[in-house]
Design a protein around this motif. Structure first.
Motif, PDB file in Angstrom:
ATOM      1  N   SER A 221      18.302   6.122  18.726  1.00  0.00           N
ATOM      2  CA  SER A 221      19.663   6.664  18.721  1.00  0.00           C
ATOM      3  C   SER A 221      19.896   7.577  17.525  1.00  0.00           C
ATOM      4  CB  SER A 221      20.681   5.525  18.711  1.00  0.00           C
ATOM      5  OG  SER A 221      20.510   4.703  17.571  1.00  0.00           O
ATOM      6  N   VAL A 222      19.200   7.342  16.422  1.00  0.00           N
ATOM      7  CA  VAL A 222      19.235   8.221  15.254  1.00  0.00           C
ATOM      8  C   VAL A 222      17.787   8.539  14.891  1.00  0.00           C
ATOM      9  CG1 VAL A 222      19.927   8.496  12.848  1.00  0.00           C
ATOM     10  CG2 VAL A 222      21.383   7.202  14.417  1.00  0.00           C
ATOM     11  N   THR A 223      17.446   9.804  14.814  1.00  0.00           N
ATOM     12  CA  THR A 223      16.057  10.197  14.585  1.00  0.00           C
ATOM     13  C   THR A 223      15.908  10.940  13.262  1.00  0.00           C
ATOM     14  OG1 THR A 223      16.371  12.273  15.783  1.00  0.00           O
ATOM     15  CG2 THR A 223      15.654  10.367  17.062  1.00  0.00           C
ATOM     16  N   GLY A 224      14.657  11.220  12.919  1.00  0.00           N
ATOM     17  CA  GLY A 224      14.385  12.010  11.730  1.00  0.00           C
ATOM     18  C   GLY A 224      13.880  11.217  10.539  1.00  0.00           C
ATOM     19  N   THR A 225      13.772   9.890  10.679  1.00  0.00           N
ATOM     20  CA  THR A 225      13.310   9.046   9.579  1.00  0.00           C
ATOM     21  C   THR A 225      12.120   8.219  10.050  1.00  0.00           C
ATOM     22  OG1 THR A 225      15.558   8.887   8.716  1.00  0.00           O
ATOM     23  CG2 THR A 225      13.970   7.287   7.893  1.00  0.00           C
ATOM     24  N   ALA A 226      11.169   7.999   9.163  1.00  0.00           N
ATOM     25  CA  ALA A 226       9.974   7.217   9.506  1.00  0.00           C
ATOM     26  C   ALA A 226      10.356   5.810   9.955  1.00  0.00           C
ATOM     27  CB  ALA A 226       9.027   7.151   8.312  1.00  0.00           C
ATOM     28  N   ASP A 227       9.709   5.351  11.025  1.00  0.00           N
ATOM     29  CA  ASP A 227       9.892   3.972  11.479  1.00  0.00           C
ATOM     30  C   ASP A 227       8.614   3.151  11.301  1.00  0.00           C
ATOM     31  OD1 ASP A 227       8.326   4.870  13.716  1.00  0.00           O
ATOM     32  OD2 ASP A 227      10.186   5.609  14.614  1.00  0.00           O
ATOM     33  N   PHE A 228       7.646   3.758  10.623  1.00  0.00           N
ATOM     34  CA  PHE A 228       6.393   3.073  10.271  1.00  0.00           C
ATOM     35  C   PHE A 228       5.926   3.608   8.926  1.00  0.00           C
ATOM     36  CE2 PHE A 228       1.813   3.858   9.918  1.00  0.00           C
ATOM     37  CZ  PHE A 228       1.341   2.556   9.860  1.00  0.00           C
ATOM     38  N   SER A 229       5.450   2.718   8.089  1.00  0.00           N
ATOM     39  CA  SER A 229       4.819   3.145   6.837  1.00  0.00           C
ATOM     40  C   SER A 229       3.761   2.134   6.442  1.00  0.00           C
ATOM     41  CB  SER A 229       5.856   3.282   5.704  1.00  0.00           C
ATOM     42  OG  SER A 229       6.382   2.015   5.345  1.00  0.00           O
ATOM     43  N   THR A 230       2.755   2.619   5.768  1.00  0.00           N
ATOM     44  CA  THR A 230       1.737   1.739   5.206  1.00  0.00           C
ATOM     45  C   THR A 230       1.343   2.280   3.843  1.00  0.00           C
ATOM     46  OG1 THR A 230      -0.386   0.613   5.622  1.00  0.00           O
ATOM     47  CG2 THR A 230      -0.224   2.932   6.280  1.00  0.00           C
ATOM     48  N   ALA A 231       1.128   1.386   2.904  1.00  0.00           N
ATOM     49  CA  ALA A 231       0.845   1.814   1.535  1.00  0.00           C
ATOM     50  C   ALA A 231      -0.185   0.900   0.894  1.00  0.00           C
ATOM     51  CB  ALA A 231       2.128   1.795   0.694  1.00  0.00           C
ATOM     52  N   THR A 232      -1.050   1.510   0.116  1.00  0.00           N
ATOM     53  CA  THR A 232      -1.936   0.751  -0.762  1.00  0.00           C
ATOM     54  C   THR A 232      -1.390   0.886  -2.173  1.00  0.00           C
ATOM     55  OG1 THR A 232      -3.840   1.198   0.655  1.00  0.00           O
ATOM     56  CG2 THR A 232      -4.291   0.456  -1.593  1.00  0.00           C
ATOM     57  N   LEU A 233      -1.153  -0.243  -2.815  1.00  0.00           N
ATOM     58  CA  LEU A 233      -0.552  -0.294  -4.144  1.00  0.00           C
ATOM     59  C   LEU A 233      -1.607  -0.720  -5.155  1.00  0.00           C
ATOM     60  CD1 LEU A 233       2.616  -2.339  -3.077  1.00  0.00           C
ATOM     61  CD2 LEU A 233       2.356   0.150  -3.086  1.00  0.00           C
ATOM     62  N   PHE A 234      -1.784   0.094  -6.175  1.00  0.00           N
ATOM     63  CA  PHE A 234      -2.733  -0.216  -7.240  1.00  0.00           C
ATOM     64  C   PHE A 234      -1.923  -0.641  -8.469  1.00  0.00           C
ATOM     65  CE2 PHE A 234      -4.703   2.886  -4.430  1.00  0.00           C
ATOM     66  CZ  PHE A 234      -5.948   2.319  -4.199  1.00  0.00           C
ATOM     67  N   PHE A 235      -1.986  -1.910  -8.806  1.00  0.00           N
ATOM     68  CA  PHE A 235      -1.211  -2.443  -9.921  1.00  0.00           C
ATOM     69  C   PHE A 235      -1.938  -2.227 -11.242  1.00  0.00           C
ATOM     70  CE2 PHE A 235       0.678  -4.444  -6.321  1.00  0.00           C
ATOM     71  CZ  PHE A 235       1.998  -4.669  -6.676  1.00  0.00           C
ATOM     72  N   GLU A 236      -1.177  -2.115 -12.303  1.00  0.00           N
ATOM     73  CA  GLU A 236      -1.774  -1.880 -13.615  1.00  0.00           C
ATOM     74  C   GLU A 236      -2.662  -3.030 -14.054  1.00  0.00           C
ATOM     75  OE1 GLU A 236       1.374  -0.829 -16.330  1.00  0.00           O
ATOM     76  OE2 GLU A 236       1.081   1.308 -15.895  1.00  0.00           O
ATOM     77  N   ASN A 237      -2.411  -4.244 -13.550  1.00  0.00           N
ATOM     78  CA  ASN A 237      -3.237  -5.382 -13.951  1.00  0.00           C
ATOM     79  C   ASN A 237      -4.521  -5.481 -13.139  1.00  0.00           C
ATOM     80  OD1 ASN A 237      -2.399  -6.388 -11.457  1.00  0.00           O
ATOM     81  ND2 ASN A 237      -1.928  -8.429 -12.250  1.00  0.00           N
ATOM     82  N   GLY A 238      -4.754  -4.524 -12.222  1.00  0.00           N
ATOM     83  CA  GLY A 238      -6.000  -4.490 -11.462  1.00  0.00           C
ATOM     84  C   GLY A 238      -5.910  -4.991 -10.042  1.00  0.00           C
ATOM     85  N   VAL A 239      -4.809  -5.644  -9.670  1.00  0.00           N
ATOM     86  CA  VAL A 239      -4.655  -6.142  -8.308  1.00  0.00           C
ATOM     87  C   VAL A 239      -4.377  -4.982  -7.360  1.00  0.00           C
ATOM     88  CG1 VAL A 239      -3.159  -7.513  -6.786  1.00  0.00           C
ATOM     89  CG2 VAL A 239      -3.902  -8.453  -8.985  1.00  0.00           C
ATOM     90  N   THR A 240      -4.918  -5.071  -6.156  1.00  0.00           N
ATOM     91  CA  THR A 240      -4.668  -4.091  -5.097  1.00  0.00           C
ATOM     92  C   THR A 240      -3.976  -4.796  -3.940  1.00  0.00           C
ATOM     93  OG1 THR A 240      -6.641  -2.825  -5.700  1.00  0.00           O
ATOM     94  CG2 THR A 240      -5.729  -2.449  -3.503  1.00  0.00           C
ATOM     95  N   ALA A 241      -2.952  -4.139  -3.373  1.00  0.00           N
ATOM     96  CA  ALA A 241      -2.213  -4.724  -2.260  1.00  0.00           C
ATOM     97  C   ALA A 241      -1.946  -3.671  -1.201  1.00  0.00           C
ATOM     98  CB  ALA A 241      -0.892  -5.317  -2.746  1.00  0.00           C
ATOM     99  N   ARG A 242      -1.851  -4.135   0.039  1.00  0.00           N
ATOM    100  CA  ARG A 242      -1.458  -3.257   1.138  1.00  0.00           C
ATOM    101  C   ARG A 242      -0.159  -3.779   1.736  1.00  0.00           C
ATOM    102  NH1 ARG A 242      -3.738  -4.266   6.705  1.00  0.00           N
ATOM    103  NH2 ARG A 242      -1.856  -5.529   6.640  1.00  0.00           N
ATOM    104  N   LEU A 243       0.804  -2.880   1.918  1.00  0.00           N
ATOM    105  CA  LEU A 243       2.103  -3.232   2.479  1.00  0.00           C
ATOM    106  C   LEU A 243       2.378  -2.361   3.698  1.00  0.00           C
ATOM    107  CD1 LEU A 243       4.947  -4.607   2.322  1.00  0.00           C
ATOM    108  CD2 LEU A 243       5.629  -2.716   0.843  1.00  0.00           C
ATOM    109  N   THR A 244       2.774  -2.989   4.804  1.00  0.00           N
ATOM    110  CA  THR A 244       3.082  -2.262   6.031  1.00  0.00           C
ATOM    111  C   THR A 244       4.484  -2.614   6.499  1.00  0.00           C
ATOM    112  OG1 THR A 244       0.763  -2.241   6.713  1.00  0.00           O
ATOM    113  CG2 THR A 244       2.397  -1.867   8.428  1.00  0.00           C
ATOM    114  N   CYS A 245       5.256  -1.597   6.891  1.00  0.00           N
ATOM    115  CA  CYS A 245       6.595  -1.788   7.447  1.00  0.00           C
ATOM    116  C   CYS A 245       6.691  -1.064   8.778  1.00  0.00           C
ATOM    117  CB  CYS A 245       7.676  -1.217   6.520  1.00  0.00           C
ATOM    118  SG  CYS A 245       7.757  -1.938   4.881  1.00  0.00           S
ATOM    119  N   SER A 246       7.396  -1.661   9.737  1.00  0.00           N
ATOM    120  CA  SER A 246       7.667  -0.933  10.979  1.00  0.00           C
ATOM    121  C   SER A 246       8.758  -1.621  11.763  1.00  0.00           C
ATOM    122  CB  SER A 246       6.413  -0.815  11.856  1.00  0.00           C
ATOM    123  OG  SER A 246       6.256  -1.956  12.684  1.00  0.00           O
ATOM    124  N   ILE A 247       9.373  -0.869  12.685  1.00  0.00           N
ATOM    125  CA  ILE A 247      10.251  -1.438  13.704  1.00  0.00           C
ATOM    126  C   ILE A 247       9.637  -1.163  15.069  1.00  0.00           C
ATOM    127  CG2 ILE A 247      12.372  -1.402  12.367  1.00  0.00           C
ATOM    128  CD1 ILE A 247      13.088   1.236  13.847  1.00  0.00           C
TER     129      ILE A 247
END
Length: 377
Positions: A221-247
């Motif tokens: 009903s409203v368009t123009g914005t991402a409805d899926f994202s995925t990210a790899t996060l590199f933390f300063e302490n050395g940990v790596t994480a992957r985060l995914t969002c979607s509808i």
């Protein structure tokens, strides 16, 4: 009999989420809501009548009624967060803002600088990082239950929301679920914080984000914005994480922390009482196996007031404002600091705005991990 004066706060914005805050604040009898305001008179009247609250006729009157140094919860639409928070800080009031802190990073930096200049607290939702599940997971990580953390997977997939019966979703005081705002703002800005706060709270600052986002459902009903994202996060302490969002993808709210000894897992981000389980890794008949029945991790002390499940969540939305009020009364820093809010905003926007050519960004803000709650040490 408890004769201590109640802590108090005020609310601006009386839409759908405000009812969730009121449900949560009902579990904190030591906190009083002194007044509320909404730019929509009908919505303001319905909300104030339902919860038996004092309302202000205008925003200027709302600010004028407050003693200097009051706490304001900003529950306005995301596009209004910056202007409303800026006005409250300028008037000398501490602010707890719904996510995101601001839609533009420059605006978030202005709010951060203004709060520092005036010596005010500025915090941002979500506050589930202070909840029992997040605190239990963080303690298990600190206690080295799974061994050194090598990787984290976090999922915030909500199902195929455009086909959900959301026109029928209504809050206690009659506010409709804000579908237009949700679709226009996007699932990343709306939801990524639920696990970003947990991750930043445990591991500290993110150094670098490599992300991609896309609009996979152009017929919403409203368009123009991402409805899926995925990210790899590199933390300063050395940990790596992957985060995914979607509808779009099937509902999945798991977070899994992979370490040398096994896996720590939580299956429900939006449930403060969700179980935290450790699945030990072992060898059986030349096969490497993670135990299918995880050992539940528990805290030894009583934690915080719980809120009954309503809709998709069983979260106490008042944990953040309560922490701010306690920090003020005890003269200590708030666990949800302004540095934390600013860094959360930067990481979230880096994921939200990651297109085909802008997927890698080095973070410019920093924050400390979140200090554990007293009952989670």
């Amino acid at each position: 009999m408890n004769d201590r004066p109640k802590k108090s706060l005020s609310i601006v914005g009386c839409g759908f989420v405000a009812d969730l805050y009121m449900r949560s604040l009902a579990k904190h009898p030591d906190i009083a809501v002194t007044q509320v305001f909404d730019h929509n008179p009908a919505r303001l009247a319905a909300f104030a009548d339902h919860w038996k609250l004092r309302s202000a006729e205008t925003f200027d009157r709302f600010l004028g009624n407050l003693p200097v140094g009051s706490v304001v919860i900003n529950l306005t639409n995301p596009d209004a967060h910056f202007d409303v928070t800026h006005a409250c800080l300028s008037a000398g009031h501490h602010v707890y803002s719904e996510k995101p802190l601001a839609m533009q990073m420059e605006h978030a930096r202005q709010l951060h600088a203004l709060a520092a200049e005036k010596g005010l607290m500025l915090a941002s939702a979500p506050c589930s990082v202070l909840g029992e599940a997040a605190q239990t997971l963080a303690k298990a990580v600190r206690d080295d239950v799974c061994g050194p953390v090598r990787l984290v997977y976090a999922e915030l997939d909500d199902g195929f929301i455009p086909q959900a019966p959301y026109p029928d979703w209504q809050s206690d005081s009659g506010a409709p679920w804000p579908a237009e705002d949700e679709f226009r703002v996007g699932c990343t800005l709306e939801h990524a914080g639920y696990y970003l706060t947990w991750l930043i709270g445990m591991f500290g600052s993110v150094r670098r984000v490599v992300a991609a986002s896309a609009e996979t459902l152009p017929d919403k009903s409203v368009t123009g914005t991402a409805d899926f994202s995925t990210a790899t996060l590199f933390f300063e302490n050395g940990v790596t994480a992957r985060l995914t969002c979607s509808i779009v993808a099937s509902h999945d709210h798991r977070i899994r922390v992979f370490g040398d000894k096994g896996v720590l897992q939580v299956k429900q981000a939006w449930d403060n009482e969700a179980s935290v389980r450790f699945h030990k890794r072992f060898v059986l008949r030349r096969r490497l196996i993670e135990h299918p029945i995880g050992k539940r991790m528990r805290l030894a002390q009583t934690t915080h007031p719980k809120v009954e499940r309503w809709g998709a969540a069983a979260m106490n939305f008042a944990l953040g404002p309560a922490e701010m009020l306690e920090a003020l009364s005890e003269g200590r820093p708030c666990r949800l600091s302004s540095d934390f809010a600013l860094h959360l905003n930067e990481v979230t926007l880096a994921i939200q705005n990651a297109g085909e050519d802008t997927g890698a960004q080095v973070m410019t803000t920093r924050c400390d991990p979140v200090a554990p709650m007293s009952w989670a040490t």
